[in-house]
Design a protein around this motif. Structure first.
Motif, PDB file in Angstrom:
ATOM      1  N   GLY A 142       0.825  -1.209   0.000  1.00  0.00           N
ATOM      2  CA  GLY A 142       0.000   0.000   0.000  1.00  0.00           C
ATOM      3  C   GLY A 142       0.857   1.256   0.000  1.00  0.00           C
ATOM      4  O   GLY A 142       0.535   2.244  -0.685  1.00  0.00           O
ATOM      5  N   GLN A 145       2.013   1.906  -3.436  1.00  0.00           N
ATOM      6  CA  GLN A 145       0.913   2.444  -4.233  1.00  0.00           C
ATOM      7  C   GLN A 145       0.757   3.947  -3.985  1.00  0.00           C
ATOM      8  O   GLN A 145       0.676   4.748  -4.924  1.00  0.00           O
ATOM      9  N   GLY A 146       0.709   4.342  -2.715  1.00  0.00           N
ATOM     10  CA  GLY A 146       0.559   5.757  -2.373  1.00  0.00           C
ATOM     11  C   GLY A 146       1.721   6.592  -2.867  1.00  0.00           C
ATOM     12  O   GLY A 146       1.530   7.716  -3.372  1.00  0.00           O
ATOM     13  N   ARG A 179      -3.568  -2.286   3.306  1.00  0.00           N
ATOM     14  CA  ARG A 179      -3.164  -1.692   2.016  1.00  0.00           C
ATOM     15  C   ARG A 179      -3.534  -0.219   1.952  1.00  0.00           C
ATOM     16  O   ARG A 179      -2.704   0.622   1.592  1.00  0.00           O
ATOM     17  N   THR A 180      -4.784   0.117   2.297  1.00  0.00           N
ATOM     18  CA  THR A 180      -5.193   1.525   2.214  1.00  0.00           C
ATOM     19  C   THR A 180      -4.516   2.368   3.298  1.00  0.00           C
ATOM     20  O   THR A 180      -4.207   3.540   3.065  1.00  0.00           O
ATOM     21  N   SER A 183      -1.169   3.142   1.909  1.00  0.00           N
ATOM     22  CA  SER A 183      -1.271   4.125   0.836  1.00  0.00           C
ATOM     23  C   SER A 183      -1.386   5.541   1.386  1.00  0.00           C
ATOM     24  O   SER A 183      -0.699   6.467   0.935  1.00  0.00           O
ATOM     25  N   GLY A 231      -7.665   5.923  -4.777  1.00  0.00           N
ATOM     26  CA  GLY A 231      -6.975   4.751  -4.257  1.00  0.00           C
ATOM     27  C   GLY A 231      -7.945   3.720  -3.709  1.00  0.00           C
ATOM     28  O   GLY A 231      -9.131   4.000  -3.497  1.00  0.00           O
TER      29      GLY A 231
END
Length: 333
Positions: A142, A145-146, A179-180, A183, A231
């Motif tokens: 995550g 991703q961020g 994950r979030t 991110s 996201g």
């Protein structure tokens, strides 16, 4: 003295012959291993199955693939595996809270069990650490991703004052929450204003669910919101968010959506232009192959897999490189 040595030699020979005979017996016996997944229609799980089959071909065992979309089918599948002579199985459960029931059913049937992608939790919501697990290092993936979203926004020269992020969440699933959370952590470290991040809980983990969640957030944006970052825990949660921005009149140039999984984003990346910028491609091929191989080794040699194996290696795939990266792991023909 010579007689004693002779007896010793005969004993050693007998033991060697017995060991060879036992090894031959194990080799001759057909080894069957189950691989159960919650959403067999998803490219991610199809890839895991494909590489688990590759492991079966290379190591000489039979792979039994079963779809388990709900708890009832999951428990029935375990009985079916036992009836078909399986020795163990790998599973991504439809609900992680089924962990105790899955383990109990496996024990009753004399089957070994290993979790992939999502870890089992007990009645108290704690991870069942006694069950071997292999999957993504969710928080770290995550974060990547961020960081990728923030980097692309900076490359486009976006002003943070007029940029907002909509993060579609599904905190009921620990993997999704991590994950979030990762991110958002990376966005904040990149200097993104915390009050410009909108968290939107999803009711369902699909494109319509994320589209509805994002739509509810877009109406809360101030008038100066020019650019959007979208996201979510996987590709579908981001794809739905991008669809919502399209319906709200945002152009693709003013939207950056980056998912996780890669395999669910191929169709979108084939488009010439979209607010869906890319996806973090992990290693479903490695997860499918390695869990099947580990289970085979466990049932044939007794070597238990590690209790926890997390992988954080991901590759950002975009329109510029997705075909090349998918070819590397055999997902593009």
């Amino acid at each position: 003295m010579f007689r004693r040595q002779g007896i010793r030699s005969l004993c050693c020979a007998a033991l060697t012959a017995a060991a060879v005979g036992f090894s031959a017996l194990i080799s001759a016996e057909e080894v069957k291993i189950g691989f159960l997944v919650k959403q067999p229609e998803e490219p991610w799980f199809q890839t895991e199955w494909a590489f688990a089959e590759k492991a079966a071909e290379e190591h000489g065992f039979t792979l039994l693939k079963i779809a388990v979309p709900d708890g009832e089918k999951t428990l029935a599948a375990i009985d079916s595996l036992a009836a078909n002579g399986a020795k163990g199985f790998v599973i991504c459960p439809p609900d992680v809270a089924l962990g105790p029931a899955i383990v109990a059913k496996a024990k009753r049937n004399g089957l070994k069990v290993m979790a992939v992608d999502d870890r089992f939790v007990d009645a108290n919501g704690e991870f069942m650490e006694e069950v071997p697990y292999l999957g993504m290092a969710a928080f770290e993936v995550g974060q990547k991703q961020g960081a990728a979203m923030a980097e692309e926004a900076k490359r486009r020269g976006w002003n943070w004052d007029e940029t907002y992020a909509v993060i579609n969440t599904y905190n009921e699933l620990d993997t999704g929450k991590k994950r979030t959370d990762g991110s958002v952590d990376a966005l904040l470290k990149a200097g993104f204003p915390e009050d410009h991040i909108l968290h939107t809980p999803q009711k369902t983990l699909d494109v319509p669910g994320s589209m509805n969640a994002t739509t509810s957030a877009l109406v809360k944006l101030p008038r100066n919101a020019k650019n959007l970052i979208i996201g979510g825990m996987n590709d579908n949660t981001v794809l739905g968010g991008v669809r919502a921005t399209e319906s709200a009149g945002f152009s693709a140039e003013n939207v950056i959506g980056i998912g996780i999984n890669g395999t669910d984003a191929i169709g979108e990346l084939k488009k010439d232009n979209s607010g869906f910028y890319g996806s973090m491609l992990p290693s479903p091929h490695i997860e499918g192959y390695e869990t099947a191989r580990m289970m085979y080794e466990w049932v044939t040699t007794g070597k238990e897999p590690p209790k926890y194996t997390a992988m954080d290696e991901v590759t950002l795939i975009t329109r510029d490189n997705f075909q090349q990266e998918l070819e590397k792991i055999g997902l593009w023909k």
